[in-house]
Design a protein around this motif. Structure first.
Motif, PDB file in Angstrom:
ATOM      1  N   THR A 158      -0.340   2.678  -5.057  1.00 61.48           N
ATOM      2  CA  THR A 158      -2.108   2.871  -5.022  1.00 61.48           C
ATOM      3  C   THR A 158      -2.983   2.581  -5.183  1.00 61.48           C
ATOM      4  O   THR A 158      -3.022   2.235  -6.261  1.00 61.48           O
ATOM      5  N   GLN A 159      -4.146   1.641  -4.663  1.00 63.95           N
ATOM      6  CA  GLN A 159      -5.354   1.736  -5.300  1.00 63.95           C
ATOM      7  C   GLN A 159      -5.713   2.546  -6.703  1.00 63.95           C
ATOM      8  O   GLN A 159      -6.293   1.821  -7.379  1.00 63.95           O
ATOM      9  N   GLU A 198      -0.347   3.769  -0.019  1.00 54.71           N
ATOM     10  CA  GLU A 198      -0.939   5.474   0.975  1.00 54.71           C
ATOM     11  C   GLU A 198      -0.685   5.111   2.141  1.00 54.71           C
ATOM     12  O   GLU A 198      -1.232   5.855   3.341  1.00 54.71           O
ATOM     13  N   ARG A 204       0.609  -1.306   0.544  1.00 50.80           N
ATOM     14  CA  ARG A 204       0.286  -0.262  -0.027  1.00 50.80           C
ATOM     15  C   ARG A 204       1.278   0.991  -0.011  1.00 50.80           C
ATOM     16  O   ARG A 204       1.315   1.859   1.205  1.00 50.80           O
ATOM     17  N   LYS A 210       5.406   0.181  -3.658  1.00 51.88           N
ATOM     18  CA  LYS A 210       4.413   0.168  -3.249  1.00 51.88           C
ATOM     19  C   LYS A 210       3.637   0.909  -4.942  1.00 51.88           C
ATOM     20  O   LYS A 210       4.079   0.760  -5.750  1.00 51.88           O
TER      21      LYS A 210
END
Length: 267
Positions: free
Chosen positions: A234-235, A221, A219, A232
């Protein structure tokens, strides 16, 4: 006696009219007669049709950051790849405590006869754990590093499994047959793909209608996740990139310690 002489000019004019207007002339208005028109002058030439827009993905090249390759896709810099030298880290004993992979695998909710491709399978850590859930199906471990696939082959022989297949892909194609799989899984790998649009296009092609893509990424975020930034996602970024190849976002599971499990569907 002078009348015959008057008829001569009239006959001449009649003959001239026939020569001018007779339908065998090339400029006759007869619709049944087709003629080849002379080529247009340069000023009258028809401009060529505009070329269709390129279907190739647009990548940007910029100076590379410390962990990136300097290639950007949809605003995201692609990260460097973990090579086969990282097998020990993938197989570390505390991975279950840190990432809870058993919970992620349970959430896949696979049917016993499902055929699922583990894309960027690495050492096969997820591959062999998923194989237990699909005894009547198959897990295809796809990777571009022969060293990883050799490790998987050795593990399969040691475990005595017959529903795991090591499969060599390329940087821009999974080399999977069209509509041959029910699902595709990518575990902390997608952000490293140097040709994400092409790879995802080949995955979508390999999926059967209604097939699922499970995207597991750290993640971005959450700043507390102890992973380098480029490793990583983000969605929002993931949804944007998956929608670009026609996949529909279904749901996101956020119950894992460091990762989110995003689910996408092929219409």
């Amino acid at each position: 006696m002078k009348k015959p002489f008057l008829l001569l000019p009239l006959l001449f004019l009649l003959l001239l009219g026939l020569l001018i207007w007779h339908p065998w002339r090339r400029d006759s208005p007869n619709p049944q007669v087709t003629t080849s028109a002379p080529p247009p002058s340069p000023s009258e030439a028809i401009p060529p049709a505009a070329a269709p827009p390129s279907l190739e993905p647009v990548y940007e090249t910029k100076p590379a950051s410390h962990d990136g390759i300097g290639k950007f896709y949809m605003g995201r810099e692609i990260s460097q790849v973990m090579g086969h030298e990282g097998i020990d880290w993938l197989e570390r004993d505390n991975r279950e405590a840190e990432e809870a992979p058993s919970e992620a695998i349970a959430a896949l909710d696979l049917k016993p006869d499902a055929i699922i491709a583990d894309i960027g399978a690495g050492s096969g850590y997820y591959t062999f754990r998923i194989a237990e859930l699909v005894p009547d199906g198959q897990v295809i471990a796809v990777d571009i590093q022969p060293e990883m696939l050799a490790f998987i082959d050795a593990q399969e022989e040691e475990l005595g499994l017959d529903n795991v297949t090591a499969h060599l892909g390329s940087v821009d194609d999974t080399q999977l047959d069209p509509e041959s799989i029910d699902a595709a899984l990518m575990v902390d790998a997608y952000h490293e793909f140097s040709h994400p649009r092409e790879i995802m296009t080949s995955i979508v092609s390999a999926l059967r209608p209604g097939g699922k893509v499970f995207l597991l990424e750290y993640r971005a975020e959450d700043p507390s996740v102890p992973i380098k930034g480029l490793h990583k996602m983000t969605q929002a970024q993931a949804i944007k990139e998956m929608e670009a190849v026609g996949l529909a976002w279904e749901t996101t599971h956020d119950f894992l310690p460091w990762q989110h499990l995003m689910v996408f569907t092929k219409p």
